[in-house]
Write an enzyme that holds these catalytic residues in place. Sequence first.
Site, PDB file in Angstrom:
ATOM      1  NE  ARG A  27      35.484  14.539  33.643  1.00 20.76           N
ATOM      2  CZ  ARG A  27      34.939  14.679  32.433  1.00 20.76           C
ATOM      3  NH1 ARG A  27      35.698  14.960  31.395  1.00 20.76           N
ATOM      4  NH2 ARG A  27      33.638  14.539  32.259  1.00 20.76           N
ATOM      5  NE  ARG A  78      34.981  10.611  32.858  1.00 22.73           N
ATOM      6  CZ  ARG A  78      34.050  11.057  32.019  1.00 22.73           C
ATOM      7  NH1 ARG A  78      34.255  10.973  30.706  1.00 22.73           N
ATOM      8  NH2 ARG A  78      32.919  11.568  32.472  1.00 22.73           N
ATOM      9  CG  HIS A 133      39.153  12.249  37.780  1.00 23.75           C
ATOM     10  ND1 HIS A 133      38.788  11.800  36.529  1.00 23.75           N
ATOM     11  CD2 HIS A 133      38.026  12.786  38.328  1.00 23.75           C
ATOM     12  CE1 HIS A 133      37.511  12.037  36.324  1.00 23.75           C
ATOM     13  NE2 HIS A 133      37.023  12.640  37.394  1.00 23.75           N
ATOM     14  CE1 TYR A 175      34.470  20.946  38.609  1.00 20.77           C
ATOM     15  CE2 TYR A 175      32.720  19.914  37.348  1.00 20.77           C
ATOM     16  CZ  TYR A 175      33.916  19.826  38.011  1.00 20.77           C
ATOM     17  OH  TYR A 175      34.565  18.618  38.075  1.00 20.77           O
ATOM     18  CE  LYS A 222      32.996   7.292  35.864  1.00 22.60           C
ATOM     19  NZ  LYS A 222      33.273   8.256  36.948  1.00 22.60           N
ATOM     20  CD1 TRP A 224      30.288  14.733  34.309  1.00 19.06           C
ATOM     21  CD2 TRP A 224      30.894  16.586  33.228  1.00 19.06           C
ATOM     22  NE1 TRP A 224      31.503  15.162  34.832  1.00 19.06           N
ATOM     23  CE2 TRP A 224      31.891  16.289  34.194  1.00 19.06           C
ATOM     24  CE3 TRP A 224      31.060  17.715  32.429  1.00 19.06           C
ATOM     25  CZ2 TRP A 224      33.014  17.080  34.379  1.00 19.06           C
ATOM     26  CZ3 TRP A 224      32.185  18.496  32.603  1.00 19.06           C
ATOM     27  CH2 TRP A 224      33.150  18.180  33.569  1.00 19.06           C
TER      28      TRP A 224
END
Length: 356
Positions: free
Chosen positions: A283, A195, A280, A315, A220, A306
């Site tokens: 990413r 990020r 973003h 994805y 994050k 994640w």
Amino acid sequence: MRLRAVVYRRPDSRFWWIATTLPNGKRLRQSAGTETREDAEALLAKLTLEAYRERHFGFKPERSWQEAVVRYLAVKSMLRSFSDVKRICRMLDLYLGNLTLNQINGDVIWSVVEGELKKGNKPATVNRYLALIRSLLRMARDEWQWIDSTPKIRLLPGEVERDRWLTREEAERLIEACPPHLAALVKFALATGCRAREITGLEWERVDLARRTAWLNETKNGTPRGVPLKSDTVAVLESEVGKHARFSFTYRGQPIGWQVSNTAWQNAVAAAGLKDFRFHDLRHTWASWHRQAGTSCDELKDLGGWKSRQMVDRYAKFATENMAVAVAAARIEKGRGGNVVNLVTLMSRPEMKKTA
């Protein structure tokens, strides 16, 4: 020794203060938040009654939304997205600021939804507000035991999941259109999936070029993770060596302390002929390329940092689509006696490109 209940003034405060030992054994000394003695005495009586009911009848004291926000922010204070959490909490104070947690029901939640939609906010924005309310209430129920139940909060339907990514050709055009400092950030993002804040905050002491690894301490979701560095990523970092003693990426010798999506970014996006593309989305591009190359969702989850598999499953379709193209190509090759379809060429056709 039991502390006698008193209401008093302090010379350094304009408010009345209260001090006592509550029936549940808890010693209390705090500002009453009022300039009148009567209101301070009323608060003391209320807290004493709640503690008595809790001790003798098992009733939990009423906790306010504002009390919960203070504790919630303390828990979330280490997140890189903390400023966003604070901003949302301030916004929600308009709807929930005068309520106790037990007063927050379905009607109150709907008032938040209705009010924000009337302001013109998109469902995605409203859903972020709802997600925070749900997270706070669940924490108050499960971790703090302040409440026994929470209202069921459903996110708004119809939110279109952003699905914007670049082809290799588009990525090359973007890099060429960027000024040097921004091109370095873009290359690193495309190679690692990091990020923007993770990149601009990367420090040299957390980079090991010999082992080809970078360690992200502030992410994050608050969980540190290691990032493997490929040869081209190492080359990007090596080009930045010596520009700053602490930070890996800089602009004119200074750390990048501003939002990456500034005028320079917008100009580069326009010069590259791209539309509706955010930093973003690099990413998203990185993750999409990985899935097209056969990286599993579980591997991608670990690489990208994640917390949940659900965030990565979006994805999965890219691997399926790539497989379908490969099967179609093989079918054509078999049916036409060796007329092989070049997958790279096929995937770069306009109809195969992904748009927002």
